[in-house]
Design a protein around this motif. Structure first.
Motif: not given
Length: 272
Positions: A4-8, A26-28, A64-65
């Motif tokens: 999983v890659e959660v960006t901004g 703004s979760v990363s 983006e997820v």
């Protein structure tokens, strides 16, 4: 490649009369393959919203997820993850085997292959003797085991779990936690797990992500050094390192300014 890659990521809900509620801001966050990460925080902090965004049950307002390098939507289409919720959600007219087979049946897997996979999963969750029972003949804990088996039906490399043990009594909950770490050790799946319970988060996880009150942000990430999933058992709950890690998460959750290092535990803010 990360599981999983959660960006901004931000999520804003529009409510009555044009008002807005900022659920996430703004979760990363990154989750590597095979890692168990718990999300914890006060009610309304957005932890379930974040899980829903990863599962493509909702879409972010910004950011983006990615799941295994794909968009969340494509990962859902490709069945790259399994999902389990607080309620088992079993179909009462289908047997235990029939419930586990359902995702496979929906995707055109043949009857013999479905049955063989269901038998393997029933053995994995310790319910081989209940294959022909119906959900109303099972205890709450057994129903949740069936739900977990169903989430594993298509051999996902990622499990998304939203308080799957929240409705269980404490003894059953602890047994289910032990079952889950065993299953994760055997399957090697990464897990993103939402919970309100600090001891549960510590017992299960390699990292605990502590979220702030709304708007939800990652307040701190506590790395739990309690050994691999395959080595965790009930004795761990009485270990000094376990209690130290529980204390570290509690302090992070309550915004304690004192950052103490627990034995075998590292505590720190995620800088991504």
């Amino acid at each position: 490649m990360n599981a999983v890659e959660v960006t901004g990521v931000s999520k804003v809900f529009r409510v009555a009369k044009g008002a807005e509620v900022v659920a996430l801001d703004s979760v990363s966050l990154s989750v590597v393959p095979g890692e168990f990460v718990s999300l914890i925080g006060p009610s309304g902090c957005g932890k379930s919203t974040l899980l829903r965004l990863i599962a493509d049950l909702d879409q972010p307002t910004a950011g983006e997820v990615l799941v295994f390098g794909k968009s969340a939507r494509q990962a859902r289409i490709d069945q790259d993850y399994g999902i389990a919720f607080q309620q088992a959600g079993l179909l009462p007219w289908r047997t235990v085997t029939g419930n586990i087979e359902l995702p496979l049946e929906l995707h055109g897997v043949g009857k013999a292959a479905r049955r063989a996979r269901a038998q393997d999963l029933l053995a994995l969750v310790g319910l081989s003797d209940f294959a022909d029972r119906y959900p109303d003949q099972l205890s709450g804990g057994m129903q949740q085991r069936v739900a977990i088996a169903r989430s594993l039906a298509e051999s996902p490399e990622l499990l998304l779990m939203d308080e799957p043990f929240g409705a269980l009594d404490e003894m059953t909950r602890e047994r289910m936690q032990t079952e889950l770490v065993r299953i994760c050790a055997e399957t090697g799946a990464a897990v993103v797990f939402v919970t309100h319970s600090i001891p549960e988060a510590v017992y299960l996880s390699s990292r605990v992500v502590v979220m702030s009150p709304r708007p939800g942000r990652i307040q701190e990430v506590v790395t739990v050094g309690l050994g691999s999933a395959g080595t965790r058992d009930d004795a761990l709950r009485e270990d000094a390192a376990f209690f130290a890690s529980v204390k570290a998460v509690r302090e992070a959750l309550h915004g304690d300014a004192v950052h103490e290092k627990a034995p075998h535990s590292v505590r720190g803010v995620e800088t991504r």
